[in-house]
Design a protein around this motif. Structure first.
Motif, PDB file in Angstrom:
ATOM      1  N   PHE A  20       1.178  -0.981  -0.206  1.00 48.46           N
ATOM      2  CA  PHE A  20       0.103  -0.412   0.496  1.00 48.46           C
ATOM      3  C   PHE A  20       0.880   1.199  -0.489  1.00 48.46           C
ATOM      4  N   GLN A  21       1.405   1.440   0.843  1.00 51.57           N
ATOM      5  CA  GLN A  21       2.731   2.518   0.802  1.00 51.57           C
ATOM      6  C   GLN A  21       3.435   2.798  -0.397  1.00 51.57           C
ATOM      7  N   ALA A  22       4.172   1.325  -1.111  1.00 51.04           N
ATOM      8  CA  ALA A  22       4.135   1.653  -2.443  1.00 51.04           C
ATOM      9  C   ALA A  22       4.008   2.045  -3.156  1.00 51.04           C
ATOM     10  N   SER A  23       2.396   1.601  -3.660  1.00 58.16           N
ATOM     11  CA  SER A  23       1.806   2.585  -4.380  1.00 58.16           C
ATOM     12  C   SER A  23       1.306   3.619  -3.953  1.00 58.16           C
ATOM     13  N   LYS A  24       1.158   4.418  -3.005  1.00 64.97           N
ATOM     14  CA  LYS A  24       1.070   5.622  -2.600  1.00 64.97           C
ATOM     15  C   LYS A  24       2.570   6.894  -2.846  1.00 64.97           C
ATOM     16  N   ILE A  25       3.423   5.769  -2.879  1.00 58.97           N
ATOM     17  CA  ILE A  25       5.055   6.846  -3.142  1.00 58.97           C
ATOM     18  C   ILE A  25       4.960   6.612  -5.180  1.00 58.97           C
ATOM     19  N   ALA A  26       4.431   5.309  -5.797  1.00 58.67           N
ATOM     20  CA  ALA A  26       4.491   5.390  -7.071  1.00 58.67           C
ATOM     21  C   ALA A  26       3.861   6.561  -7.632  1.00 58.67           C
ATOM     22  N   LEU A  27       2.202   7.355  -7.079  1.00 56.41           N
ATOM     23  CA  LEU A  27       1.498   8.269  -7.248  1.00 56.41           C
ATOM     24  C   LEU A  27       2.850   9.457  -6.763  1.00 56.41           C
ATOM     25  N   HIS A  28       2.400   9.406  -5.594  1.00 53.90           N
ATOM     26  CA  HIS A  28       3.002  10.567  -5.037  1.00 53.90           C
ATOM     27  C   HIS A  28       4.474  10.508  -4.166  1.00 53.90           C
ATOM     28  N   PRO A  29       5.869  10.875  -4.716  1.00 55.87           N
ATOM     29  CA  PRO A  29       6.415  10.677  -4.391  1.00 55.87           C
ATOM     30  C   PRO A  29       6.921  10.991  -3.162  1.00 55.87           C
ATOM     31  N   SER A  30       6.902  13.046  -3.619  1.00 60.44           N
ATOM     32  CA  SER A  30       7.409  13.500  -2.585  1.00 60.44           C
ATOM     33  C   SER A  30       6.449  14.405  -0.988  1.00 60.44           C
ATOM     34  N   ASP A  31       5.230  12.931  -1.516  1.00 60.02           N
ATOM     35  CA  ASP A  31       4.274  13.727  -0.270  1.00 60.02           C
ATOM     36  C   ASP A  31       4.857  13.600   0.939  1.00 60.02           C
ATOM     37  N   PRO A  32       4.988  14.234   1.822  1.00 54.75           N
ATOM     38  CA  PRO A  32       5.689  14.147   3.487  1.00 54.75           C
ATOM     39  C   PRO A  32       4.730  13.534   4.271  1.00 54.75           C
ATOM     40  N   ARG A  33       3.207  12.651   3.935  1.00 54.49           N
ATOM     41  CA  ARG A  33       2.969  11.815   4.828  1.00 54.49           C
ATOM     42  C   ARG A  33       3.649  10.765   4.627  1.00 54.49           C
ATOM     43  N   LEU A  34       4.497  10.188   3.164  1.00 57.97           N
ATOM     44  CA  LEU A  34       4.586   9.483   3.711  1.00 57.97           C
ATOM     45  C   LEU A  34       6.560   8.217   4.185  1.00 57.97           C
ATOM     46  N   SER A  35       6.139   7.870   4.690  1.00 56.84           N
ATOM     47  CA  SER A  35       7.679   7.985   5.322  1.00 56.84           C
ATOM     48  C   SER A  35       8.550   7.006   5.179  1.00 56.84           C
ATOM     49  N   ASN A  93      13.817   1.853  -4.964  1.00 55.31           N
ATOM     50  CA  ASN A  93      14.512   2.692  -5.433  1.00 55.31           C
ATOM     51  C   ASN A  93      14.307   3.566  -7.346  1.00 55.31           C
ATOM     52  N   CYS A  94      13.326   3.701  -7.238  1.00 56.55           N
ATOM     53  CA  CYS A  94      12.999   4.548  -8.637  1.00 56.55           C
ATOM     54  C   CYS A  94      12.375   5.576  -8.206  1.00 56.55           C
ATOM     55  N   TYR A  95      11.845   5.577  -6.857  1.00 58.35           N
ATOM     56  CA  TYR A  95      10.531   6.690  -6.072  1.00 58.35           C
ATOM     57  C   TYR A  95      11.493   7.201  -5.127  1.00 58.35           C
ATOM     58  N   TRP A  96      12.200   7.186  -4.396  1.00 54.57           N
ATOM     59  CA  TRP A  96      12.841   7.198  -3.802  1.00 54.57           C
ATOM     60  C   TRP A  96      14.386   7.268  -3.836  1.00 54.57           C
ATOM     61  N   PRO A  97      14.917   7.541  -4.970  1.00 53.04           N
ATOM     62  CA  PRO A  97      16.493   7.163  -5.316  1.00 53.04           C
ATOM     63  C   PRO A  97      17.140   8.655  -4.359  1.00 53.04           C
ATOM     64  N   HIS A  98      16.629   9.413  -3.122  1.00 52.62           N
ATOM     65  CA  HIS A  98      17.738  10.573  -2.581  1.00 52.62           C
ATOM     66  C   HIS A  98      17.827   9.641  -0.587  1.00 52.62           C
ATOM     67  N   GLU A  99      16.643   8.780  -0.496  1.00 49.63           N
ATOM     68  CA  GLU A  99      16.732   8.677   1.020  1.00 49.63           C
ATOM     69  C   GLU A  99      17.161   7.277   0.751  1.00 49.63           C
ATOM     70  N   ARG A 100      18.800   7.835   1.693  1.00 53.36           N
ATOM     71  CA  ARG A 100      20.281   6.635   1.305  1.00 53.36           C
ATOM     72  C   ARG A 100      19.213   5.505   1.911  1.00 53.36           C
ATOM     73  N   GLN A 101      19.023   5.817   3.563  1.00 54.88           N
ATOM     74  CA  GLN A 101      18.801   4.208   4.522  1.00 54.88           C
ATOM     75  C   GLN A 101      17.369   3.386   3.477  1.00 54.88           C
ATOM     76  N   VAL A 102      16.361   3.989   3.225  1.00 56.44           N
ATOM     77  CA  VAL A 102      15.844   3.461   2.354  1.00 56.44           C
ATOM     78  C   VAL A 102      16.951   2.559   1.123  1.00 56.44           C
ATOM     79  N   GLN A 103      17.098   3.070   0.398  1.00 56.00           N
ATOM     80  CA  GLN A 103      18.326   2.462  -0.691  1.00 56.00           C
ATOM     81  C   GLN A 103      18.971   1.605  -0.150  1.00 56.00           C
ATOM     82  N   ASP A 104      19.693   1.616   1.538  1.00 60.59           N
ATOM     83  CA  ASP A 104      20.966   0.862   1.128  1.00 60.59           C
ATOM     84  C   ASP A 104      20.547  -0.507   2.237  1.00 60.59           C
ATOM     85  N   ASN A 105      18.855  -0.797   2.274  1.00 61.99           N
ATOM     86  CA  ASN A 105      17.870  -1.321   3.275  1.00 61.99           C
ATOM     87  C   ASN A 105      17.749  -2.297   2.227  1.00 61.99           C
ATOM     88  N   ALA A 106      17.156  -2.024   1.116  1.00 61.95           N
ATOM     89  CA  ALA A 106      16.578  -2.663  -0.613  1.00 61.95           C
ATOM     90  C   ALA A 106      17.454  -3.007  -1.128  1.00 61.95           C
TER      91      ALA A 106
END
Length: 128
Positions: A20-35, A93-106
């Motif tokens: 669900f979160q990934a689908s929301k990220i795909a629609l609005h990657p810069s939404d501040p409500r997404l964590s 990887n595609c929608y949050w390339p600037h989030e280093r911890q997310v990238q490292d964990n992926a």
């Protein structure tokens, strides 16, 4: 059997939440409500769960066999689980390339699956 069903249900609930979160990220990657922290937590959990429970290693007969080891052992469940994990990592990887911890964990999750065994690598390569 009831305990196994509960664990399977809990894992599926976490997967649905992550999806669900990934689908929301795909629609609005810069939404501040997404964590990104929530994404990191999902990936942390999957990095510990997936290598242990997808295609689990069986260490011979047991006096108290656990059905939990069979929950993700079938070819269909392996392919579904691997496809889910890889798709989730690709989304991050595609929608949050600037989030280093997310990238490292992926990346760590993909690597831990690839290191698991040759059957896992084959499932990864065959994943849609």
């Amino acid at each position: 059997q009831a305990a196994t069903d509960t664990i399977v249900s809990a894992v599926q609930t976490l997967q649905h939440f992550a999806e669900f979160q990934a689908s929301k990220i795909a629609l609005h990657p810069s939404d501040p409500r997404l964590s990104p922290l929530l994404a990191t937590s999902f990936l942390w959990f999957l990095n510990r769960w997936a290598p242990a429970y997808i295609l689990p290693s069986l260490y011979g007969p047991s006096t108290t066999p656990s059905t939990i080891l069979l929950a993700w052992a079938s070819s269909e469940r392996v392919q579904q689980s691997v496809a889910f994990v890889l798709t989730l990592c690709i989304h991050y990887n595609c929608y949050w390339p600037h989030e280093r911890q997310v990238q490292d964990n992926a990346a760590a999750l993909i690597l831990s699956l690839a290191k698991r065994c040759s059957k896992m690598r084959l499932a990864m390569v065959e994943s849609p």
